[in-house]
Scaffold this motif. Structure first.
Motif, PDB file in Angstrom:
ATOM      1  N   GLU A 180       1.046  -1.541  -0.605  1.00  0.00           N
ATOM      2  CA  GLU A 180       0.552  -0.049   0.105  1.00  0.00           C
ATOM      3  C   GLU A 180       0.083   1.665   0.086  1.00  0.00           C
ATOM      4  N   ARG A 181       1.919   1.478   0.492  1.00  0.00           N
ATOM      5  CA  ARG A 181       3.346   2.308   0.485  1.00  0.00           C
ATOM      6  C   ARG A 181       3.672   2.465  -0.101  1.00  0.00           C
ATOM      7  N   ASP A 182       5.010   3.313  -0.565  1.00  0.00           N
ATOM      8  CA  ASP A 182       6.794   2.784  -0.709  1.00  0.00           C
ATOM      9  C   ASP A 182       7.656   2.506   0.014  1.00  0.00           C
ATOM     10  N   SER A 183       7.254   2.755   1.255  1.00  0.00           N
ATOM     11  CA  SER A 183       7.698   2.664   2.894  1.00  0.00           C
ATOM     12  C   SER A 183       7.769   1.061   2.818  1.00  0.00           C
ATOM     13  N   GLN A 184       6.676   0.157   2.198  1.00  0.00           N
ATOM     14  CA  GLN A 184       6.304  -1.187   2.359  1.00  0.00           C
ATOM     15  C   GLN A 184       7.088  -1.822   1.145  1.00  0.00           C
ATOM     16  N   LYS A 185       6.763  -0.798   0.519  1.00  0.00           N
ATOM     17  CA  LYS A 185       7.919  -1.935  -0.800  1.00  0.00           C
ATOM     18  C   LYS A 185       8.859  -1.479  -1.000  1.00  0.00           C
ATOM     19  N   GLY A 186      10.088  -0.726   0.183  1.00  0.00           N
ATOM     20  CA  GLY A 186      11.502  -0.839   0.338  1.00  0.00           C
ATOM     21  C   GLY A 186      11.339  -2.136   1.164  1.00  0.00           C
ATOM     22  N   ILE A 187      10.774  -2.741   2.133  1.00  0.00           N
ATOM     23  CA  ILE A 187      10.369  -3.603   3.158  1.00  0.00           C
ATOM     24  C   ILE A 187      10.932  -5.151   2.358  1.00  0.00           C
ATOM     25  N   ILE A 188       9.883  -5.072   1.820  1.00  0.00           N
ATOM     26  CA  ILE A 188       9.927  -6.018   0.433  1.00  0.00           C
ATOM     27  C   ILE A 188      11.481  -6.259   0.055  1.00  0.00           C
ATOM     28  N   ILE A 189      11.904  -4.996  -0.982  1.00  0.00           N
ATOM     29  CA  ILE A 189      12.523  -5.785  -1.473  1.00  0.00           C
ATOM     30  C   ILE A 189      14.024  -5.500  -0.558  1.00  0.00           C
ATOM     31  N   GLY A 190      13.777  -4.893   0.343  1.00  0.00           N
ATOM     32  CA  GLY A 190      15.777  -4.631   1.075  1.00  0.00           C
ATOM     33  C   GLY A 190      16.920  -4.000   0.463  1.00  0.00           C
ATOM     34  N   ARG A 191      17.761  -3.722   0.620  1.00  0.00           N
ATOM     35  CA  ARG A 191      18.979  -3.114   0.307  1.00  0.00           C
ATOM     36  C   ARG A 191      19.871  -3.341  -0.708  1.00  0.00           C
ATOM     37  N   GLY A 192      19.341  -3.107  -1.692  1.00  0.00           N
ATOM     38  CA  GLY A 192      20.194  -3.858  -2.950  1.00  0.00           C
ATOM     39  C   GLY A 192      19.311  -4.886  -3.732  1.00  0.00           C
ATOM     40  N   GLY A 193      17.381  -4.943  -3.227  1.00  0.00           N
ATOM     41  CA  GLY A 193      17.427  -6.367  -3.465  1.00  0.00           C
ATOM     42  C   GLY A 193      17.171  -7.251  -2.856  1.00  0.00           C
ATOM     43  N   SER A 194      18.054  -6.967  -1.795  1.00  0.00           N
ATOM     44  CA  SER A 194      18.981  -8.018  -0.455  1.00  0.00           C
ATOM     45  C   SER A 194      17.777  -9.582  -0.539  1.00  0.00           C
ATOM     46  N   ARG A 195      16.179  -8.515   0.088  1.00  0.00           N
ATOM     47  CA  ARG A 195      16.377  -8.984   0.528  1.00  0.00           C
ATOM     48  C   ARG A 195      14.665 -10.234  -0.058  1.00  0.00           C
ATOM     49  N   LEU A 196      14.220  -9.488  -1.288  1.00  0.00           N
ATOM     50  CA  LEU A 196      13.418  -9.790  -2.872  1.00  0.00           C
ATOM     51  C   LEU A 196      13.814 -11.198  -3.227  1.00  0.00           C
ATOM     52  N   ARG A 197      15.066 -10.768  -2.699  1.00  0.00           N
ATOM     53  CA  ARG A 197      16.185 -12.227  -3.214  1.00  0.00           C
ATOM     54  C   ARG A 197      16.018 -13.340  -2.598  1.00  0.00           C
ATOM     55  N   GLU A 198      15.978 -13.268  -0.932  1.00  0.00           N
ATOM     56  CA  GLU A 198      15.695 -14.469  -0.289  1.00  0.00           C
ATOM     57  C   GLU A 198      14.246 -14.682  -0.099  1.00  0.00           C
ATOM     58  N   VAL A 199      13.378 -13.857  -0.010  1.00  0.00           N
ATOM     59  CA  VAL A 199      12.000 -14.232  -0.838  1.00  0.00           C
ATOM     60  C   VAL A 199      11.865 -14.908  -1.814  1.00  0.00           C
TER      61      VAL A 199
END
Length: 302
Positions: free
Chosen positions: A243-262
């Motif tokens: 719902e918000r840009d801040s939440q997008k950042g949480i999902i993606i993580g620094r440099g996309g690290s968290r999205l890769r883990e997902v």
């Protein structure tokens, strides 16, 4: 075996959020058919898990947790639960052993009461889940509290984690089913479309270890599942909506690290589901306040 020796029907698992419904569904089926999370309100769809026995076929419907809604999404999830309750043969009311009976449980008990007294009476079995997390005295106290909450057909303590009384609960539910034929082919564990199961696996991976604000704001939609020409790899493209840009950042993580883990976490389950190697392509998008917007809820499948 004659047709009258065989029982078949549907059982709906209900309870307040995070009462252990999805974990119990998986334990009863013996395979993972519903996503689990320590976060409340993880389940968004009714997931059917199928228990096959020589004498019966029990189809489990795992629903979102009944709760007092604060958003349009919450209202629609409650409607989904109530509609499901009207169609099943037996209801399993899940109450965790490690939490005292509270207002949420009493709210659900009041919702279930008409089922047990109406013209088309539906049996309700109270399952005291997570029984492995408390001592014998605490469990006995909780069983008495649950029994006092309503006139249940049965009260069964159970633990999905260590298998305590999972078979016994299945026996109880089967006894409440009508006589009937086999409803699904032997070996089939769920009738959910592959795209729904893939979306649920991605959402479960995305919810792992996130802050409290995110679970209610995350929706996952599968864009496409396409086998490559060589037949060795399946391309799976999935959109994650917040719902918000801040939440997008949480999902993606620094440099996309968290999205890769997902992606790594979800891919394992998806490959097991599809039986093939998967290339998983994840995209995170913002759909502002989608939980309260009827048009966006419709587009996201609610």
């Amino acid at each position: 075996m004659t047709a009258t020796d065989h029982r078949s029907g549907f059982a709906c698992l209900v309870g307040r959020p995070n009462a252990g419904k999805s974990t119990l569904t998986n334990a009863l089926v013996g395979e993972k058919v519903a996503i689990t999370s320590g976060r409340p309100q993880t389940t968004r769809h009714t997931i059917r898990g199928i228990v096959h026995r020589d004498d019966a076929q029990l189809v489990l419907v795992d629903t979102p947790g009944l709760h007092r809604p604060r958003t349009l999404l919450g209202e629609r999830l409650n409607t989904l639960v109530r509609d499901t309750l009207a169609e099943v043969d037996v209801v399993v009311f899940c109450l965790p052993a490690d939490q005292k009976v509270g207002p949420g449980d009493r709210f659900i008990a009041s919702e279930l009461a008409p089922l047990m007294t109406g013209r088309r009476r539906t049996p309700v079995v109270a399952a005291v889940t997570k029984s492995d997390t408390v001592g014998r005295a605490e469990l006995a106290e909780q069983l008495l509290a649950v029994a006092a909450l309503g006139e249940w057909d049965d009260v069964v303590p159970v633990s999905a984690r260590d298998g305590f009384q999972v078979t016994e609960l299945t026996d109880v539910l089967v006894r409440h089913l009508p006589e009937g034929p086999v409803l699904y082919p032997d070996g089939e564990l769920t009738d959910e479309p592959e795209a729904v199961m893939v979306a649920e696996l991605v959402r479960e991976a995305a919810l792992e270890g996130v802050r409290d604000e995110l679970p209610h704001s995350l929706a996952v939609v599968v864009d496409e599942i396409v086998p490559r020409a060589d037949g060795r790899v399946v391309d799976v493209r999935v959109n994650l909506f917040v719902e918000r840009d801040s939440q997008k950042g949480i999902i993606i993580g620094r440099g996309g690290s968290r999205l890769r883990e997902v992606g790594t976490r979800a891919r394992t389950g998806i490959e097991r589901l599809l039986g093939q190697k998967v290339f998983l392509d994840l995209h995170v998008k913002v759909a502002k306040d989608w939980q309260r917007d009827p048009k966006q809820l419709g587009r996201l499948g609610f």
